[in-house]
Write a protein that holds these residues in place. Structure first.
Motif, short mmCIF file in Angstrom:
data_model
loop_
_atom_site.label_atom_id
_atom_site.label_comp_id
_atom_site.label_asym_id
_atom_site.label_seq_id
_atom_site.Cartn_x
_atom_site.Cartn_y
_atom_site.Cartn_z
N ALA A 92 0.83 -1.21 0.00
CA ALA A 92 0.00 0.00 0.00
C ALA A 92 0.87 1.26 0.00
O ALA A 92 2.10 1.20 0.01
CB ALA A 92 -0.94 -0.01 1.19
N THR A 93 0.21 2.39 0.03
CA THR A 93 0.89 3.68 -0.12
C THR A 93 1.85 3.96 1.03
O THR A 93 1.55 3.70 2.20
CB THR A 93 -0.15 4.80 -0.21
N GLN A 167 5.21 9.98 -3.02
CA GLN A 167 4.50 8.83 -2.47
C GLN A 167 4.43 7.74 -3.52
O GLN A 167 4.30 8.01 -4.71
CB GLN A 167 3.09 9.23 -2.02
N THR A 169 2.78 3.64 -4.37
CA THR A 169 1.91 2.51 -4.04
C THR A 169 2.44 1.31 -4.81
O THR A 169 2.09 1.10 -5.99
CB THR A 169 0.45 2.80 -4.43
N GLU A 172 0.34 -1.15 -7.00
CA GLU A 172 -0.29 -0.61 -8.20
C GLU A 172 0.74 0.00 -9.15
O GLU A 172 0.36 0.59 -10.17
CB GLU A 172 -1.33 0.45 -7.82
#
Length: 309
Positions: A92-93, A167, A169, A172
């Motif tokens: 995740a982020t 940032q 992720t 993704e």
């Protein structure tokens, strides 16, 4: 016509313990006919009286009354106005940043992590060698055991440094830019202008990151602004009331529907009390096409005489 928008509370992590924050900020614009309901704000966070030091063990931390209120500013003073990290999912982020020592000699650097209400999440002290670069993944900073953690980061150095941040992720294969605020270089201003993109290929819209040098709390607005369409015609006015030092606001909450592109002027407000100093802050816009790309652009400072810290 006015409308008030409340943002839902989120989890904060202080000293590795979970605190639920019921803080809200109100966005008042020319969008509704009825008078807005009373503004309420309550945050369960660690707070400090003016003159007290956050429990970071460093003399570089200022009183909580303003993020830049110091008797002696360091040679380099940057603020990363917003970070976020999901500690429960490695894919995740998370937020990354780098600090580069811009001199040949050693440089002492302090990195301070805060939640949006200026509650200390921890800090670290490092000595960078000549021209050395320090890279950090906030996921590895030990801010909490689990959950989603957000806030801002202050970076203070005895000699010049440069800072960058973004940032990612990983799950993704997606990244989003960020813009550090160079406080020592005049990065805080009273008046700002920024664009908004809410249509076309920008399916994710525009999110504003706002950094307040001194939020005024629930009693009075900390910021007021005006929205214009692409032709330069005024759409509506708005104000933001908050007791947090860093917030993110969707531009769609500030602009009347049916206006996909345009610009915003924003002014950080000083307290109404007599003799109050001019207030300052910083503005950043993230333009987002969901799942495709995200671009971060700093707003344009409109101050004529330079920022007042």
């Amino acid at each position: 016509m006015r409308k008030e928008v409340e943002m839902p509370g989120v989890r904060r992590f202080l000293d590795r313990s979970v605190a639920r924050a019921g803080a809200v900020f109100a966005v008042a614009g020319l969008l509704g006919s009825a008078a807005p309901p009373p503004v309420t704000a309550e945050t369960i966070v660690q707070r400090f009286a003016p003159g007290e030091q956050p429990p970071s063990g460093t003399q570089l931390a200022p009183p909580v009354s303003a993020i830049t209120q110091r008797t002696n500013l360091p040679s380099s003073f940057y603020v990363i106005p917003w970070f976020t990290v999901d500690l429960d999912d490695p894919g995740a982020t998370t937020t990354l940043f780098a600090i580069r020592n811009e001199q040949e000699a050693d440089n002492e650097v302090t990195v301070e992590y805060y939640d949006p209400s200026f509650g200390s999440l921890g800090d670290e002290f490092v000595v960078l060698g000549g021209m050395q670069v320090l890279t950090r993944n906030v996921r590895d900073a030990g801010l909490a055991e689990s959950g989603v953690v957000s806030g801002f980061i202050r970076i203070l150095a005895d000699a010049p440094v440069t800072v960058d941040t973004f940032q990612i992720t990983p799950s993704e294969a997606f990244a989003s830019g960020g813009v550090p605020v160079d406080v020592s270089g005049g990065g805080l201003c009273t008046s700002w202008r920024s664009r908004f993109l809410l249509g076309g290929g920008f399916s994710g819209g525009t999110v504003l990151t706002l950094l307040f040098n001194q939020p005024l709390g629930p009693g009075e607005p900390s910021l007021r602004g005006t929205a214009y369409n692409e032709a330069g015609n005024e759409i509506n006015t708005f104000s933001i009331t908050t007791d947090e030092f860093a917030i993110q606001v969707p531009a769609s909450d500030l602009v009347l529907p049916g206006n996909p592109f345009g610009s915003l002027t924003l002014e950080f407000l000083a307290p109404e009390e007599e003799g109050a100093i001019v207030n300052t802050g910083a503005v950043q816009a993230n333009y987002d096409a969901l799942g495709l790309f995200s671009v971060a652009i700093e707003g344009h400072c409109l101050d004529e005489v330079g920022p007042i810290l």
